[in-house]
Design a protein around this motif. Structure first.
Motif, short mmCIF file in Angstrom:
data_model
loop_
_atom_site.label_atom_id
_atom_site.label_comp_id
_atom_site.label_asym_id
_atom_site.label_seq_id
_atom_site.Cartn_x
_atom_site.Cartn_y
_atom_site.Cartn_z
N LEU A 26 0.76 -1.21 -0.02
CA LEU A 26 0.02 0.14 0.10
C LEU A 26 0.96 1.24 0.09
CD1 LEU A 26 -2.80 1.32 0.08
CD2 LEU A 26 -2.75 1.06 2.61
N ALA A 27 1.72 1.21 0.87
CA ALA A 27 2.63 2.48 0.73
C ALA A 27 3.72 2.59 -0.16
CB ALA A 27 3.78 2.20 2.15
N GLY A 28 4.00 1.78 -0.91
CA GLY A 28 4.65 1.86 -2.27
C GLY A 28 3.80 2.32 -3.29
N ARG A 29 2.77 1.77 -3.38
CA ARG A 29 1.48 1.98 -4.50
C ARG A 29 1.19 3.50 -4.29
NH1 ARG A 29 -0.65 -3.46 -3.99
NH2 ARG A 29 0.52 -4.64 -5.60
N ARG A 30 1.09 3.92 -3.14
CA ARG A 30 0.80 5.13 -2.73
C ARG A 30 1.78 6.41 -3.22
NH1 ARG A 30 -1.71 5.09 3.28
NH2 ARG A 30 -4.12 4.38 2.62
N ALA A 31 3.02 5.67 -3.03
CA ALA A 31 4.10 6.52 -3.55
C ALA A 31 4.68 6.50 -5.01
CB ALA A 31 5.39 6.27 -2.51
N GLY A 32 3.70 5.65 -5.98
CA GLY A 32 3.92 5.68 -7.16
C GLY A 32 5.01 4.53 -7.60
N HIS A 33 5.45 3.74 -6.71
CA HIS A 33 6.42 2.42 -6.89
C HIS A 33 5.88 1.47 -7.51
CE1 HIS A 33 9.23 4.65 -4.71
NE2 HIS A 33 8.66 4.58 -3.65
N ARG A 34 6.59 0.59 -8.41
CA ARG A 34 6.30 -0.76 -8.57
C ARG A 34 6.92 -1.81 -8.04
NH1 ARG A 34 7.25 3.00 -12.64
NH2 ARG A 34 9.34 2.17 -12.65
N LEU A 35 6.00 -2.48 -6.99
CA LEU A 35 6.79 -3.24 -6.27
C LEU A 35 6.76 -4.76 -6.54
CD1 LEU A 35 5.46 -0.94 -4.04
CD2 LEU A 35 6.38 -2.43 -2.57
N THR A 36 8.20 -5.42 -6.30
CA THR A 36 7.81 -7.01 -6.59
C THR A 36 8.59 -7.60 -5.44
OG1 THR A 36 10.21 -6.82 -7.65
CG2 THR A 36 8.40 -6.86 -9.35
N PHE A 37 7.74 -8.66 -5.11
CA PHE A 37 8.34 -9.42 -3.73
C PHE A 37 9.24 -10.70 -4.21
CE2 PHE A 37 5.12 -6.52 -2.50
CZ PHE A 37 5.28 -6.08 -1.33
N HIS A 38 10.14 -10.93 -3.47
CA HIS A 38 11.06 -12.21 -3.81
C HIS A 38 11.20 -12.83 -2.69
CE1 HIS A 38 11.57 -10.70 -8.09
NE2 HIS A 38 11.44 -9.60 -7.51
N GLY A 39 11.40 -14.31 -2.62
CA GLY A 39 11.91 -15.09 -1.51
C GLY A 39 10.83 -15.71 -0.63
N ALA A 40 9.64 -15.45 -0.98
CA ALA A 40 8.47 -16.06 -0.14
C ALA A 40 8.68 -17.54 0.20
CB ALA A 40 7.34 -15.78 -0.44
N GLY A 41 8.63 -18.06 1.31
CA GLY A 41 8.62 -19.57 1.57
C GLY A 41 7.33 -20.03 1.18
N PRO A 42 7.48 -21.12 1.26
CA PRO A 42 5.91 -22.20 0.86
C PRO A 42 5.05 -21.84 1.92
CG PRO A 42 7.78 -23.50 1.44
CD PRO A 42 8.32 -22.47 1.17
N ASP A 43 5.05 -21.59 3.12
CA ASP A 43 4.17 -21.34 4.06
C ASP A 43 3.53 -20.06 4.14
OD1 ASP A 43 4.90 -23.91 5.17
OD2 ASP A 43 5.84 -23.14 6.86
N LEU A 44 4.48 -18.86 3.78
CA LEU A 44 3.99 -17.85 3.61
C LEU A 44 3.04 -17.61 2.15
CD1 LEU A 44 3.56 -14.55 4.38
CD2 LEU A 44 5.80 -14.19 3.18
N ALA A 45 3.55 -18.30 1.31
CA ALA A 45 2.89 -18.16 0.02
C ALA A 45 1.52 -18.60 -0.02
CB ALA A 45 3.80 -18.90 -1.33
#
Length: 88
Positions: free
Chosen positions: A57-76
């Motif tokens: 949410l914070a990233g989108r509000r600031a106009g960023h394009r976020l990508t998330f990397h490294g989530a383990g299977p439990d979090l996914a």
């Protein structure tokens, strides 16, 4: 500031509210651009889901394009269960 490389932020396995607030403030202060969020593979539980949602949410509000990397299977799996899997 070099904007040709994405800004990289790191989310620890068990982020505190203060750490998440600091990361969100950093996103708000940075010029809009690509942001790569590296997740600790041990991150999991609703604390991590909350942190990811706040960062997204914070990233989108600031106009960023976020990508998330490294989530383990439990979090996914938890993100799929909560319907938030599109943030990854």
């Amino acid at each position: 500031m070099d904007t040709s490389q994405p800004l990289v932020v790191t989310l620890p396995a068990a982020p505190t509210r203060e750490e998440v607030a600091r990361l969100c403030a950093g996103l708000a202060a940075a010029p809009p651009g690509d942001v790569r969020c590296e997740l600790d593979p041990r991150a999991g539980g609703l604390v991590a889901v909350d942190a990811l949602a706040r960062l997204a949410l914070a990233g989108r509000r600031a106009g960023h394009r976020l990508t998330f990397h490294g989530a383990g299977p439990d979090l996914a799996a938890l993100l799929r269960l909560t319907g938030l899997d599109e943030v990854l």
